[in-house]
Write an enzyme that holds these catalytic residues in place. Structure first.
Site, PDB file in Angstrom:
ATOM      1  N   LYS A   1      31.921   4.776  -5.917  1.00 19.14           N
ATOM      2  CA  LYS A   1      33.230   5.211  -6.412  1.00 19.14           C
ATOM      3  C   LYS A   1      33.346   4.812  -7.769  1.00 19.14           C
ATOM      4  CE  LYS A   1      37.044   4.995  -6.984  1.00 19.14           C
ATOM      5  NZ  LYS A   1      37.888   5.295  -8.085  1.00 19.14           N
TER       6      LYS A   1
ATOM      7  N   GLU B   1      33.728  -9.040  -8.743  1.00 17.83           N
ATOM      8  CA  GLU B   1      33.601  -9.492 -10.214  1.00 17.83           C
ATOM      9  C   GLU B   1      35.223  -8.920 -10.955  1.00 17.83           C
ATOM     10  OE1 GLU B   1      31.539 -10.647 -12.159  1.00 17.83           O
ATOM     11  OE2 GLU B   1      29.691 -10.736 -10.760  1.00 17.83           O
TER      12      GLU B   1
ATOM     13  N   CYS C   1      36.193  -8.048 -19.459  1.00 18.45           N
ATOM     14  CA  CYS C   1      36.518  -9.377 -18.646  1.00 18.45           C
ATOM     15  C   CYS C   1      36.101 -10.640 -19.222  1.00 18.45           C
ATOM     16  CB  CYS C   1      35.820  -9.142 -17.339  1.00 18.45           C
ATOM     17  SG  CYS C   1      34.009  -8.885 -17.361  1.00 18.45           S
TER      18      CYS C   1
ATOM     19  N   GLU D   1      45.789 -12.256 -17.688  1.00 18.47           N
ATOM     20  CA  GLU D   1      44.964 -11.237 -18.270  1.00 18.47           C
ATOM     21  C   GLU D   1      45.625  -9.981 -18.993  1.00 18.47           C
ATOM     22  OE1 GLU D   1      42.301  -8.645 -15.943  1.00 18.47           O
ATOM     23  OE2 GLU D   1      40.618  -9.497 -17.273  1.00 18.47           O
TER      24      GLU D   1
END
Ligand code: NAD
Length: 502
Positions: free
Chosen positions: A198, A273, A307, A404
């Site tokens: 997906k 992750e 990331c 973040e």
């Protein structure tokens, strides 16, 4: 400032790909979902419509999982490891043969500069497939000397076998669409598993290209299935599905926590992750000529939508002004524009919504005690462009330093002659622990800092070293498990122990 909204026409091959009818890949066939709903995909550099793609949901996830289950027990399970290796290698060859198409799709979908897309597809696409093609023939168990029930030497044999973990549900983000899929697909195929993917709803094209290439090279039907759709529907159905054995997820920490709850339905295995807020620590003896480009690229690669981005720059007082000036000069000189333009160094953010989120952080930074060193504005005209932005004199209690942002915003923090524990403690003041780097000529300081920084990867005198053989993944709320390298294969395998009594 304007982003010079040049309109650059992609190749005819790319135009033809975009113009075709887009469908889901289930059991080796391109199919329509039951729902009529479609998602329109736009170029983030021009806001131009690219194509519309179908939206699958739980029904299509069910069909894809059933196909993946059947394939796992069928032809795929009988294929030799050498043949599996050859198929993965052939997929790499096909991707290489379609590198221009894959690059242009990635650039149009995501906005990243062409040079970065080409590099990422080569390194984390083609090379990665070839790396794991090699592993397919090297997966084996052990023989173990044991004495169950008092048996003597020579009376028993215990051996282990590594088996594919089964049907894998892969859920991927939009920031590097093709590599994010290959990072999961390559070890999944090498291990002999099957997959239902997906991909992120706003960047579907490179996944669809991989689906087409997988058919072309002869990967059996049902081994690689693609269900496009929303995370909260198709993604949630996949994560909660009772016939899925493992979820391989890359995305935000927030959604990672939701995935864990969904996966609890059948206790499927999960690797995550997740997000990051990685530190870059510069000591006064560092080679500043290397620090400046390293820290600048480390922060702004992929428009900071990365990331591993080194978004917290810790600089010693003695070299603070020199480093900040150098990084700001390089960042402000970036050629900003559409990714298809050959000289573009920084593209747009992925969407208006993402740019709004990032600008919300920029406003929080402006309202704080931090110094705005450069940037801080969006660019006028079409496309979701913004300036690379640097805040100096930040502290770890500021929102911009802790959270973040996932955009081109760098926070710089000064340190003095504190002990290494105190410096590292500052770097560890976030919920994340993904990447990081230390810049110094003193090997003792470098290695002590590596040990003190709580991240899955800490580099010395470079940032975000990526290679298929280097394990990568997060500590703390940056994730569970590792991708890349031999460790990246492990989550796709399970161990069976067998004891023979003579
Ligand atoms: P996201 O978490 O919003 O979405 C990731 C994927 O999850 C998408 O496919 C989305 O559709 C799906 N999803 C969303 N809600 C879901 C739900 N309820 N159930 C199941 N699936 C769902 O992340 P994003 O905005 O696409 O990507 C950015 C994030 O990804 C950042 O936090 C970034 O740090 C992280 N990321 C991490 C790595 C890594 O290797 N650690 C790599 C790239 C990106």
């Amino acid at each position: 400032m304007n982003a010079a909204a040049e309109i650059i026409t992609p190749s005819q091959e790319t135009q033809d790909f975009l113009a075709r009818k887009h469908q889901l890949l289930i059991n080796g066939e391109w199919v329509d979902p039951a729902s009529q709903e479609r998602t329109d995909i736009h170029d983030p550099a021009t806001e131009a419509f690219l194509a519309s793609v179908p939206v699958g949901g739980p029904e299509e996830v069910d069909r894809a999982v059933a196909a993946a289950r059947a394939a796992l027990k069928g032809e795929w399970s009988k294929i030799t490891t050498h043949e599996r290796s050859r198929l993965i290698w052939r997929l790499a060859d096909e991707l290489e043969a379609h590198l221009n198409l894959a690059t242009e799709l990635e650039v149009l979908d995501n906005g990243m500069p062409r040079s970065i897309a080409t590099y990422a597809i080569a390194a984390a696409g083609i090379n990665h497939l070839r790396y794991y093609a090699g592993w397919a023939t090297k997966i084996h168990g052990q023989t173990i000397p044991v004495s169950p029930g008092g048996a003597q030497n020579g009376e028993t044999l215990t051996y282990t076998q590594r088996e594919p973990i089964g049907v894998v549900g892969a859920i991927t983000p939009w920031n590097a669409p093709l590599p994010m899929v290959v990072l999961k697909l390559a070890p999944c195929l090498a291990a002999g598993c099957t997959m239902v993917l997906k991909p992120a709803e706003i960047t579907p094209f490179s996944a669809l290209l991989l689906g087409e290439l997988s058919r072309k090279v002869g990967i059996p039907p049902g081994v690689f299935n693609i269900v496009l759709g929303h995370g909260s529907e198709a993604g949630a159905a996949l994560a909660a599905h009772d016939d899925v054995d493992k979820i391989a997820f890359t995305g935000s920490t927030e959604v990672g926590k939701i995935i864990l709850k969904q996966a609890a339905s059948n206790l499927k295995k999960v690797t995550l992750e997740l997000g990051g807020k990685s530190p870059v620590v510069v000591f006064p003896d560092a080679d500043i000529e290397r620090v400046i480009p390293g820290a600048t690229r480390g922060a702004f690669f992929l428009q900071g939508q990365n990331c591993m981005a080194g978004t917290r720059l810790f600089v010693h007082d003695d070299v603070y002004d020199q480093v900040v000036e150098g990084v700001a000069a390089m960042a402000t000189a970036f050629k900003i524009g559409p990714g298809l333009a050959p000289d573009t160094e920084m593209g747009p953010l992925i969407s208006a919504a993402q740019r709004d989120t990032v600008m919300g952080y920029v406003e929080a930074g402006k309202a704080s005690e931090a110094d705005l060193v450069c940037g801080g504005e969006t660019l006028s005209g079409k496309g979701y462009f913004m300036q690379p932005t640097i805040f100096g004199q930040t502290t770890m209690d500021m929102k911009i330093a802790k959270e973040e942002i996932f955009g081109p915003v760098l926070c710089v923090q000064k340190f003095g002659d504190s002990d290494l524990e105190a410096i590292a403690a500052e770097t560890n003041k976030t919920i994340y622990g993904l990447s990081g780097s230390v810049w110094t000529r003193d090997i003792s300081v470098a290695h002590k800092m590596v040990n003190l920084i709580d991240s899955g990867q800490v580099a010395i005198n470079c940032h975000a070293a990526v290679d298929s053989a280097i394990p990568f993944g997060g500590n703390r709320q940056s994730g569970w498990g590792r991708e890349f390298g031999q460790e990246g294969l492990e989550p796709y395998l399970k161990t069976k122990s067998t004891t023979v009594m003579f």
